[in-house]
Scaffold this motif. Sequence first.
Motif, PDB file in Angstrom:
ATOM      1  N   TRP A  80       0.854  -1.185   0.000  1.00  0.00           N
ATOM      2  CA  TRP A  80       0.000   0.000   0.000  1.00  0.00           C
ATOM      3  C   TRP A  80       0.893   1.238   0.000  1.00  0.00           C
ATOM      4  O   TRP A  80       1.873   1.308   0.749  1.00  0.00           O
ATOM      5  N   TYR A  81       0.522   2.203  -0.816  1.00  0.00           N
ATOM      6  CA  TYR A  81       1.335   3.411  -0.951  1.00  0.00           C
ATOM      7  C   TYR A  81       0.452   4.651  -0.929  1.00  0.00           C
ATOM      8  O   TYR A  81      -0.735   4.599  -1.240  1.00  0.00           O
ATOM      9  N   MET A  82       1.083   5.771  -0.590  1.00  0.00           N
ATOM     10  CA  MET A  82       0.465   7.083  -0.678  1.00  0.00           C
ATOM     11  C   MET A  82       1.563   8.090  -1.000  1.00  0.00           C
ATOM     12  O   MET A  82       2.751   7.807  -0.795  1.00  0.00           O
ATOM     13  N   PRO A  83       1.207   9.267  -1.525  1.00  0.00           N
ATOM     14  CA  PRO A  83       2.235  10.276  -1.791  1.00  0.00           C
ATOM     15  C   PRO A  83       2.959  10.671  -0.511  1.00  0.00           C
ATOM     16  O   PRO A  83       2.361  10.754   0.565  1.00  0.00           O
ATOM     17  N   ALA A  84       4.256  10.944  -0.636  1.00  0.00           N
ATOM     18  CA  ALA A  84       5.051  11.289   0.545  1.00  0.00           C
ATOM     19  C   ALA A  84       4.585  12.586   1.188  1.00  0.00           C
ATOM     20  O   ALA A  84       4.746  12.768   2.402  1.00  0.00           O
ATOM     21  N   PHE A  85       3.980  13.505   0.403  1.00  0.00           N
ATOM     22  CA  PHE A  85       3.539  14.758   1.029  1.00  0.00           C
ATOM     23  C   PHE A  85       2.404  14.517   2.021  1.00  0.00           C
ATOM     24  O   PHE A  85       2.178  15.346   2.912  1.00  0.00           O
TER      25      PHE A  85
END
Length: 437
Positions: A80-85
């Motif tokens: 699972w991933y999300m933008p680092a910001f």
Amino acid sequence: AVLNYEVAKILLEEKLGIPTSRVDIEEEPKQFALMADDNSIDVVLELWPENYAAELQRYVDETKTLSAYGPLGVVGRIGWYMPAFVTDFNQDLASWRALRYQENVDLFVPDALNITTLAAAAQEGGGGGALTAAGLLETLESLLADTADNATALRVSTEQLVRLGTEAAGAVSGAPGIFHTVDPEVWTSYDAQLIENLGLNFEARQVPPEGNLEAQLLAIVQDAVARNVAVLFYFWTPHEIFHPSSGIALKRVQLPEFSTACKNAPAALRDCDYEPTFLLKVARADLQARRPAAEEVLRNFFYSASDQEGMLAGVRYGGLSHAEAACAWVRANQPVWENWLPPAQRSAGGAESSSPVWVVGVVVPLLLVAMVAAVLLHRRNRIVASLQEQIKSVIDPSEIEVGSQEIGSGAFGVIYLGRWRGLKVAVKRLKFDPNLK
């Protein structure tokens, strides 16, 4: 997979004088039959084994018509991933535990406010009173015009997030967040079960299975990043999007640690992270007898996910063809590939007979696009030189998380338990002696 072929082609043809041909397969399950029964393929250089466990056992252990050549060296990892910001804005969101709270789920509800807006509005609102939607709209333009208002440098309380995300964005508390995933009948995934078993208020929304799944997921991510909104999605490494050239920084969400017991549980009961997958090579069992030098190169063929991502980035972002990206890697990494060659050819070229070796270049349908545009020679050389420098960097230090647990020490450093892309690793931190010169 195309890049694996292009690297192998350079070594087999230029170092051993063995011609090669690439076979593109539209349906992955056919690859074993084409190798064992049709004899039209000699080797597959990249295989995700969990998708083909039964077929591998049949052809390798039972009929013995194929031979497992061991790992490619690349560790594939779904997650699972999300933008680092998003995690810069709220560091807790780097763990699944934070996704249990509705105030954080609200960030992933469709039409939620973007991160910059939330941060700027929270700063404007100070520590106290509620900020109305009208007040937010009045101050938004001037706040966002000031580049010093960097969302990643601000701290916003959970209470403010709830208030702003619900009132200004019009989100209804209790609405599920959206998790973008794929059809488990097409690609390995169990996100819907994982969401349910972890008690998260998210909807597992599948991209249409009839389209290009990778392209659809990338489009969702790129759109969210362009609008600076939170997005949670299924993805995998290695992939060029994780290379600095992509301009997109992603953060892997820490899920409950993978375990064999979790893997062996029915899909409906799984509540852990995806298993790291060591991608495999498979060849015809008679390849060694027919082409011993080629067989040795292909058996020794071994490099990392960072190697692949550097070449992939050269193709997608650097304007290189697959062949040019592979050539750049070969030029920059002779100490690596020279050890793949038979000892007699490690310092000088040699040649076998001229019959070709057939190598699978692609095992995923509809991912190839014919590259027609010609590249001027001087531009090509400039890009290749730039890519060579990029590939030399094996691991991005920003991806390493160093823990506080000390697991060893020596005269020159201390070793800590850490994580790299979700994997446990040992990290050595050198001791600094001011008297050393």
